[in-house]
Write a protein that holds these residues in place. Structure first.
Motif, PDB file in Angstrom:
ATOM      1  N   ASP A  62       6.835   7.874  -1.922  1.00 31.20           N
ATOM      2  CA  ASP A  62       5.386   8.017  -1.756  1.00 31.20           C
ATOM      3  C   ASP A  62       4.680   6.886  -2.492  1.00 31.20           C
ATOM      4  N   PRO A  63       4.700   5.674  -1.943  1.00 36.35           N
ATOM      5  CA  PRO A  63       4.074   4.545  -2.619  1.00 36.35           C
ATOM      6  C   PRO A  63       2.580   4.785  -2.806  1.00 36.35           C
ATOM      7  N   HIS A  64       2.061   4.398  -3.946  1.00 35.17           N
ATOM      8  CA  HIS A  64       0.632   4.537  -4.254  1.00 35.17           C
ATOM      9  C   HIS A  64       0.170   3.218  -4.844  1.00 35.17           C
ATOM     10  N   ALA A  65      -0.608   2.449  -4.085  1.00 38.77           N
ATOM     11  CA  ALA A  65      -1.037   1.126  -4.522  1.00 38.77           C
ATOM     12  C   ALA A  65      -2.454   1.167  -5.049  1.00 38.77           C
ATOM     13  N   ARG A  66      -2.639   0.810  -6.314  1.00 40.69           N
ATOM     14  CA  ARG A  66      -3.982   0.679  -6.879  1.00 40.69           C
ATOM     15  C   ARG A  66      -4.350  -0.800  -6.758  1.00 40.69           C
ATOM     16  N   THR A  67      -4.967  -1.148  -5.669  1.00 35.97           N
ATOM     17  CA  THR A  67      -5.196  -2.553  -5.372  1.00 35.97           C
ATOM     18  C   THR A  67      -6.433  -2.700  -4.505  1.00 35.97           C
ATOM     19  N   THR A  68      -6.828  -3.927  -4.228  1.00 36.24           N
ATOM     20  CA  THR A  68      -7.944  -4.212  -3.337  1.00 36.24           C
ATOM     21  C   THR A  68      -7.495  -5.235  -2.316  1.00 36.24           C
ATOM     22  N   SER A  69      -8.323  -5.428  -1.281  1.00 34.03           N
ATOM     23  CA  SER A  69      -7.964  -6.370  -0.235  1.00 34.03           C
ATOM     24  C   SER A  69      -7.912  -7.804  -0.758  1.00 34.03           C
ATOM     25  N   GLN A  70      -8.594  -8.085  -1.894  1.00 33.58           N
ATOM     26  CA  GLN A  70      -8.578  -9.428  -2.463  1.00 33.58           C
ATOM     27  C   GLN A  70      -7.427  -9.624  -3.447  1.00 33.58           C
ATOM     28  N   ASN A  71      -6.704  -8.574  -3.736  1.00 41.30           N
ATOM     29  CA  ASN A  71      -5.638  -8.629  -4.717  1.00 41.30           C
ATOM     30  C   ASN A  71      -4.337  -9.042  -4.045  1.00 41.30           C
ATOM     31  N   PRO A  72      -3.727 -10.164  -4.449  1.00 43.16           N
ATOM     32  CA  PRO A  72      -2.482 -10.609  -3.814  1.00 43.16           C
ATOM     33  C   PRO A  72      -1.343  -9.617  -3.968  1.00 43.16           C
ATOM     34  N   ASP A  73      -1.484  -8.677  -4.906  1.00 46.17           N
ATOM     35  CA  ASP A  73      -0.433  -7.685  -5.094  1.00 46.17           C
ATOM     36  C   ASP A  73      -0.256  -6.819  -3.855  1.00 46.17           C
ATOM     37  N   TRP A  74      -1.297  -6.685  -3.033  1.00 42.74           N
ATOM     38  CA  TRP A  74      -1.186  -5.856  -1.835  1.00 42.74           C
ATOM     39  C   TRP A  74      -0.096  -6.378  -0.901  1.00 42.74           C
ATOM     40  N   GLN A  75       0.068  -7.705  -0.817  1.00 39.88           N
ATOM     41  CA  GLN A  75       1.123  -8.253   0.022  1.00 39.88           C
ATOM     42  C   GLN A  75       2.483  -7.845  -0.499  1.00 39.88           C
ATOM     43  N   ASN A  76       2.630  -7.763  -1.816  1.00 39.37           N
ATOM     44  CA  ASN A  76       3.891  -7.290  -2.394  1.00 39.37           C
ATOM     45  C   ASN A  76       4.147  -5.837  -2.012  1.00 39.37           C
ATOM     46  N   GLN A  77       3.076  -5.038  -1.985  1.00 37.34           N
ATOM     47  CA  GLN A  77       3.220  -3.645  -1.572  1.00 37.34           C
ATOM     48  C   GLN A  77       3.689  -3.569  -0.122  1.00 37.34           C
ATOM     49  N   PRO A 127     -13.477  -5.319   5.299  1.00 34.63           N
ATOM     50  CA  PRO A 127     -12.556  -4.171   5.177  1.00 34.63           C
ATOM     51  C   PRO A 127     -12.931  -3.279   4.006  1.00 34.63           C
ATOM     52  N   PHE A 128     -12.848  -1.981   4.219  1.00 33.66           N
ATOM     53  CA  PHE A 128     -13.146  -1.007   3.164  1.00 33.66           C
ATOM     54  C   PHE A 128     -12.060  -1.040   2.096  1.00 33.66           C
ATOM     55  N   LEU A 129     -10.807  -1.164   2.543  1.00 32.35           N
ATOM     56  CA  LEU A 129      -9.630  -1.233   1.675  1.00 32.35           C
ATOM     57  C   LEU A 129      -8.680  -2.280   2.256  1.00 32.35           C
ATOM     58  N   PRO A 130      -7.565  -2.551   1.619  1.00 30.68           N
ATOM     59  CA  PRO A 130      -6.630  -3.550   2.140  1.00 30.68           C
ATOM     60  C   PRO A 130      -6.241  -3.287   3.589  1.00 30.68           C
ATOM     61  N   ASP A 131      -6.095  -4.373   4.344  1.00 34.23           N
ATOM     62  CA  ASP A 131      -5.680  -4.241   5.737  1.00 34.23           C
ATOM     63  C   ASP A 131      -4.295  -3.611   5.816  1.00 34.23           C
ATOM     64  N   VAL A 132      -4.126  -2.703   6.754  1.00 40.03           N
ATOM     65  CA  VAL A 132      -2.859  -2.012   6.948  1.00 40.03           C
ATOM     66  C   VAL A 132      -2.347  -2.329   8.352  1.00 40.03           C
ATOM     67  N   PRO A 133      -1.083  -2.735   8.498  1.00 49.79           N
ATOM     68  CA  PRO A 133      -0.563  -3.055   9.830  1.00 49.79           C
ATOM     69  C   PRO A 133      -0.429  -1.811  10.694  1.00 49.79           C
ATOM     70  N   ASN A 134      -0.420  -2.001  11.998  1.00 52.03           N
ATOM     71  CA  ASN A 134      -0.291  -0.884  12.933  1.00 52.03           C
ATOM     72  C   ASN A 134       1.155  -0.432  13.102  1.00 52.03           C
ATOM     73  N   SER A 135       2.100  -1.200  12.549  1.00 48.73           N
ATOM     74  CA  SER A 135       3.503  -0.798  12.651  1.00 48.73           C
ATOM     75  C   SER A 135       4.321  -1.460  11.547  1.00 48.73           C
ATOM     76  N   LEU A 136       5.421  -0.823  11.191  1.00 44.74           N
ATOM     77  CA  LEU A 136       6.360  -1.342  10.198  1.00 44.74           C
ATOM     78  C   LEU A 136       7.771  -1.139  10.728  1.00 44.74           C
ATOM     79  N   HIS A 137       8.413  -2.208  11.210  1.00 45.08           N
ATOM     80  CA  HIS A 137       9.791  -2.142  11.686  1.00 45.08           C
ATOM     81  C   HIS A 137      10.028  -0.949  12.623  1.00 45.08           C
TER      82      HIS A 137
END
Length: 215
Positions: A17-32, A87-97
Motif C-alpha cells: 500500500d504505497p503512500h507518497a507524500r509528494t507534489t507534482s513538482q517534487n522529483p520524488d514522485w517519479q521515483n514512486q 494538476p491537483f496532485l501528481p500525474d498518474v498514468p492510466n496503466s502500469l504494466h
C-alpha cells in the motif's frame, strides 16, 4: 494488493500500500512511479494495486472564512476543467504494466492544525478563543488527498476500491478543540465539528473508460 501467490503476499507493507507524500513538482514522485512499475512488472499474478497520495499545506485563519469553507478551495468542477494545465496532485498514468487505472478520487481533507498564540499587547484582528487564559487563533490543517486503484483486466476488484470513509479513518485530521467549536454560531460549530470527518470537494471516477475522461 491482491494476489493468488504466497510470494506476493510477503511483500513489505510499503509495497503493498504505497503512500507518497509528494507534489507534482517534487522529483520524488517519479521515483514512486518507478517503484510501482517495478512492483507490477515483477508480480505478474498481482490482481490489484492501491495507491494513496497526500499533500499537506495550511491556510491561516486571517484569510480563511470557516463559515464558508468550500468557497476558498478550488471546486471539483473547476479542478477537472483545469486538470491538464494545473494538476491537483501528481500525474498518474492510466496503466502500469498491463494494470489499468480503474479508480481515481481526489479531494481536500480539512481539520484543526496547530494554534498560534497572539503576541502580548497586540490586539488580534481575527477570531480567537481562550485556553488557560491565553488567546489563540484558529489554524486549519488542509490536506490534498488522491486515491488510485489499478487492476488487471477481468479481475474482480469491486471490494478493493478506495472509499471516502476508509481514507478518513486511515489518515485522520485532528478535530477542533471544544473552545474553538463553541466560538461563534451554532452553524459554524456544526461545520467545524464535521469537517475532519468528511472529504471536501470530492471528485471520483470509477471504471477504465470514466477514469480516462478525468479532464
Amino acid at each position: 494488493m491482491d494476489s493468488s501467490t504466497p510470494s506476493i503476499l510477503t511483500l513489505p507493507r510499503e509495497l503493498r500500500d504505497p503512500h507518497a507524500r509528494t507534489t507534482s513538482q517534487n522529483p520524488d514522485w517519479q521515483n514512486q512511479l518507478n517503484l510501482l512499475c517495478d512492483v507490477t512488472n515483477k508480480a505478474p499474478n498481482l490482481a490489484t494495486l492501491r495507491v494513496a497520495v497526500g499533500r499537506q499545506y495550511y491556510l491561516n485563519s486571517s484569510t480563511f472564512d470557516d463559515r464558508n469553507v468550500p468557497s476558498i478551495l478550488i471546486p471539483g468542477a473547476k479542478r477537472l476543467e483545469n486538470a491538464n494545465s494545473t494538476p491537483f496532485l501528481p500525474d498518474v498514468p492510466n496503466s502500469l504494466h498491463g494494470m489499468s487505472l480503474i479508480q481515481r478520487g481526489e479531494s481536500y481533507h480539512i481539520g484543526y492544525a496547530l494554534t498560534c498564540k497572539h503576541i502580548q499587547g497586540i490586539q488580534p484582528l481575527i477570531p480567537t478563543y481562550t485556553i488557560a487564559g491565553c488567546a489563540y487563533s484558529i489554524s486549519r490543517g488542509i490536506r490534498k488527498i488522491g486515491v488510485y486503484t489499478f487492476a488487471r483486466e477481468g479481475e474482480h476488484h469491486s471490494k478493493r476500491l478506495w472509499t471516502k470513509e476508509e481514507v478518513i479513518a486511515r489518515w485522520p485530521m485532528r478535530k477542533y478543540p471544544r473552545q474553538a467549536i463553541q466560538h461563534g454560531s451554532d452553524e459554524r460549530a456544526a461545520l467545524l465539528a464535521r469537517l475532519p470527518l468528511e472529504l471536501t470537494e470530492w471528485v471520483e471516477r470509477r471504471g477504465e473508460v470514466e477514469v480516462k475522461r478525468w479532464a
